[in-house]
Design a protein around this motif. Structure first.
Motif, short mmCIF file in Angstrom:
data_model
loop_
_atom_site.label_atom_id
_atom_site.label_comp_id
_atom_site.label_asym_id
_atom_site.label_seq_id
_atom_site.Cartn_x
_atom_site.Cartn_y
_atom_site.Cartn_z
N GLY B 128 0.79 -1.22 0.00
CA GLY B 128 0.00 0.00 0.00
C GLY B 128 0.83 1.27 0.00
N MET B 129 2.08 1.17 -0.49
CA MET B 129 2.93 2.37 -0.51
C MET B 129 3.40 2.62 -1.94
N SER B 130 4.00 3.78 -2.16
CA SER B 130 4.61 4.05 -3.45
C SER B 130 5.96 4.72 -3.21
N PHE B 131 6.68 5.02 -4.30
CA PHE B 131 7.98 5.67 -4.17
C PHE B 131 7.86 7.03 -3.49
N ASP B 132 6.63 7.59 -3.47
CA ASP B 132 6.46 8.89 -2.84
C ASP B 132 6.38 8.80 -1.32
N ASP B 133 6.09 7.58 -0.81
CA ASP B 133 5.86 7.44 0.63
C ASP B 133 7.11 7.11 1.41
N VAL B 134 8.16 6.67 0.74
CA VAL B 134 9.39 6.32 1.46
C VAL B 134 10.56 7.09 0.89
N ALA B 135 11.56 7.30 1.75
CA ALA B 135 12.79 7.93 1.28
C ALA B 135 13.61 6.85 0.58
N ILE B 136 14.08 7.16 -0.62
CA ILE B 136 14.88 6.17 -1.34
C ILE B 136 16.21 6.78 -1.76
N VAL B 137 17.29 6.06 -1.48
CA VAL B 137 18.60 6.45 -2.01
C VAL B 137 19.15 5.24 -2.76
N ILE B 138 20.01 5.51 -3.74
CA ILE B 138 20.59 4.43 -4.54
C ILE B 138 22.10 4.41 -4.33
N GLN B 139 22.63 3.22 -4.13
CA GLN B 139 24.08 3.08 -4.01
C GLN B 139 24.59 2.20 -5.15
N PHE B 140 25.58 2.71 -5.89
CA PHE B 140 26.26 1.86 -6.88
C PHE B 140 27.45 1.22 -6.18
N ASN B 141 27.32 -0.03 -5.86
CA ASN B 141 28.33 -0.72 -5.07
C ASN B 141 29.35 -1.40 -5.99
N LYS B 142 30.40 -1.92 -5.40
CA LYS B 142 31.44 -2.70 -6.10
C LYS B 142 32.20 -1.85 -7.12
N ARG B 143 32.51 -0.61 -6.75
CA ARG B 143 33.22 0.27 -7.67
C ARG B 143 34.65 -0.20 -7.93
N ASP B 144 35.12 -1.18 -7.15
CA ASP B 144 36.50 -1.63 -7.33
C ASP B 144 36.63 -2.72 -8.38
N LEU B 145 35.51 -3.21 -8.90
CA LEU B 145 35.59 -4.33 -9.85
C LEU B 145 35.80 -3.83 -11.29
N ALA B 146 36.18 -4.79 -12.17
CA ALA B 146 36.29 -4.47 -13.59
C ALA B 146 34.92 -4.63 -14.24
N GLY B 147 34.74 -4.04 -15.41
CA GLY B 147 33.49 -4.20 -16.16
C GLY B 147 32.31 -3.51 -15.50
#
Lengths: 427, 226
Positions: B128-147
């Motif tokens: 019963g929720m949407s993207f407007d109801d919660v705080a969302i942050v995005i993390q791009f993880n594994k920046r140390d890998l190739a590709g």
């Protein structure tokens, strides 16, 4: 419940709430501080273990240093119930603090010991005691509610754990049964094939006249036996292959491979079937990159898919096979925030202009033994294993197979295979 | 859903780490736990016993007091990323105040990221929720890998959506704090707007962030020594 009289007063019973769960020290202090005055310079609440829980005192109050209490004060504290004691210039009133019927602590009010004890001070001690009782009572109601919640959660948790264990058992049981089924299929298929080879072999011998010339009618009968026998053999082979794939017994010989070779030989194998229905097969594959595949298994995939396309096309229709570079997974159109997928596979598409598949059945066509038309009057034969085998083989290669179809217009089946040389990132 | 207990002077927030399988959600929590280990009340409850994969969820409760005597509890959850655990994900997501979406930076994981993000939207909808109801942050993880997606590509992706985007190498602890602070801040701002927390419990956003920052200061020092 423990009786106060005979046992140490500050006994602990697990049904009695702790002061922490009834009131916050900050709230206690906030409520008590207004009572402090010249006459009453300190109020403290002790928990049942005898430790100070909280309270409020003025700078001058001896309550700031409890460790210096004289022995008689400790004796009163240990004796517990209401009383009083005094030392130096102070008197200390001791009152029990109750939450509901449970004694949860001791309230001690420190009064400056003037010339005479004014009755007003007595009232003040009484007032503090009553106010604290009210506070604890309110906390107690909350405590009871939260204990009830806890108990409910615990019993729910226990019930769920039990159900989980049951489910785990059921899953293990199903797994065993599934393995058993696959083994059973493999054994039975093998046992069925052995006598069939005799049926086929001997009918071939009869047709070749090894047991003397047959007349027209006899030849016709033996040809029927041979044809039906071969159909049965191919069905049993499919079942066998399916069960081998299910138990994971099939090994792939992966080599860099030009898909045009397998497409060509698959089309050769199906030439007769296509020409019987006057179907044109268009091979639109030009210079494809090498894929990493087992040519024999790939041929099975292509024969099955092209065979289906021919089988379900109208007389005089057209079947097209083409290939292009694409991502290895089927398109996902729901979300694209994280960018496009890399093209790391060859996508082969086989398209017919046949009867098509109704939308409600498109999702099921790769299931074993599933037939789109399973009615008693169905036009097309087969056990419903072909596409299931195709899916298992494509997945074993690391690819994916999916279908797009429209009734009375045609069907396109796509499958992907990994490229033999991975494309450079970003190219 | 934030839980405000006026009588016990307590505010409880629920923050969830979401994302595809093996993207590093649990690693994020482990790093946070390492940073907060010495603070009372933070014990990482890991239920990821089988094959090092999270089967149910991990929970890291964090607790601290504000100057006004209010205690703030933050419950950090992770969900199992594998597709088959959809039901668990939905349950863990119930009542979340904030979601950190941990994406795998590798280009070949693009599909998993997209699928998991769509899955997040679906599961929120089912609660019963949407993207407007919660705080969302995005993390791009594994920046140390190739590709992986280049910094430029990550910026382009960040520009497409509304959510704040962080880059991280959780296994080394890089970017974990930034993501968590960003998530806590977004969640608090949202709750402040919705429940007037400053008025009701007397805790301002600056104080909330200060307290969290103080708890994490230890790790920064450790990181500088290393």
């Amino acid at each position: 419940m423990s009786t106060v009289g005979s046992q140490p007063v500050l006994s602990v019973s697990d049904r009695v709430p702790s002061l922490e769960s009834l009131i916050h020290p900050a709230d206690l202090e906030r409520c008590i501080r207004p009572f402090l005055c010249e006459a009453v310079d300190g109020v403290a609440l002790f928990d049942r273990s005898g430790a100070v829980f909280g309270g409020a005192t003025l700078e001058s109050s001896p309550m700031r240093s409890w460790e210096q209490l004289p022995p008689e004060a400790e004796a009163v504290l240990r004796r517990g119930p209401d009383g009083e004691f005094g030392f130096s210039s102070h008197r200390f009133d001791v009152r029990s603090a109750y939450a509901a019927t449970e004694r949860v602590g001791l309230l001690i009010v420190s009064r400056r010991h003037g010339d005479a004890v004014a009755p007003r001070d007595e009232n003040l001690v009484q007032g503090i005691s009553i106010m604290l009782g009210q506070l604890l009572q309110a906390g107690f109601a909350t405590w009871v509610t939260s204990e009830m919640h806890l108990a409910t959660s615990e019993s729910t948790f226990r019930a769920l754990s039990q159900r989980n264990a049951e489910l785990e058992r059921a899953i293990n049981h199903l797994r065993e049964i599934d393995d058993l089924k696959s083994n059973f299929l493999a054994t039975v298929s093998h046992e069925l094939r052995t006598p069939l080879t005799s049926v086929i072999g001997f009918s071939e011998m009869l047709l070749e006249g090894l047991a003397g010339e047959l007349n027209e009618e006899q030849s016709e009968y033996v040809r029927t036996i041979l044809k039906r026998g071969e159909e049965l053999l191919s069905l049993i082979s499919q079942v066998l292959e399916m069960s081998r794939l299910e138990v994971g017994g099939e090994r792939l010989q992966l080599v860099p491979h030009d898909i045009r070779d397998t497409v060509r030989s698959a089309l050769d194998a199906l030439k007769l079937a296509a020409s019987e229905k006057h179907i044109t097969v268009m091979n639109g594959i030009e210079n494809p990159p090498f894929v990493l595949a087992d040519p024999q298994k790939l041929q099975r995939v292509l024969v099955n898919l092209l065979g289906n396309a021919i089988k379900f096309s109208r007389e005089g229709g057209q079947v097209t096979v083409r290939a292009e570079i694409a991502p290895i997974r089927r398109p996902f159109r729901e979300e694209t925030l994280f960018g496009e997928e890399a093209d790391d596979a060859l996508k082969v598409t086989i398209e017919d202009c046949g009867i098509g598949i109704p939308a409600d059945k498109v999702g099921r066509i790769f299931e074993a033994f599933f037939q789109v038309d399973a009615g008693p009057t169905r036009e097309h034969g087969g056990a419903g294993l072909g596409l299931s085998i195709v899916r298992s083989l494509v997945q074993a290669h690391g690819g994916e197979v999916w279908v797009e179809s429209e009734v009375a217009v045609g069907t396109a089946i796509h499958f992907t295979l990994p490229l033999a040389v991975a494309p450079m990132p970003g190219s | 859903m934030v839980f405000i207990d006026i009588q016990h002077r307590e505010v409880t927030l629920k923050l969830v780490y979401y994302g595809p399988a093996l993207s590093g959600k649990t690693t994020n929590l482990q790093q946070l736990h390492r940073a907060m280990g010495r603070h009372a009340g933070s014990r990482l409850i890991e239920l990821s016993t089988r094959d090092d994969r999270t089967l149910f969820f991990d929970l890291l409760p964090i607790r601290f007091q504000t100057r006004g005597g209010f205690s703030i509890k933050i419950k950090l959850f992770t969900v199992p990323g594998q597709v088959i655990h959809a039901a668990t994900r939905r349950i863990v997501l119930q009542g979340a105040d904030g979601v950190a979406f941990i994406a795998d930076s590798q280009i070949r994981e693009t599909r998993s990221n997209n699928e998991s993000f769509a899955d997040l939207r679906r599961n929120l909808a089912e609660n019963g929720m949407s993207f407007d109801d919660v705080a969302i942050v995005i993390q791009f993880n594994k920046r140390d890998l190739a590709g992986i997606r280049s910094d430029h590509e990550v910026m382009q992706i960040a520009a497409k959506g509304r959510e704040p985007v962080y880059k991280a190498t959780a296994i080394l602890g890089d970017g974990v704090m930034e993501t968590f602070l960003g998530l806590a801040d977004s969640a608090w701002v949202r709750l402040e707007r919705r429940y007037q927390l400053r008025e009701k419990v007397g805790v301002a956003r600056e104080e909330f962030m200060d307290r969290i920052g103080a708890m994490l200061a230890d790790l920064d020092r450790e990181g500088a020594d290393a």
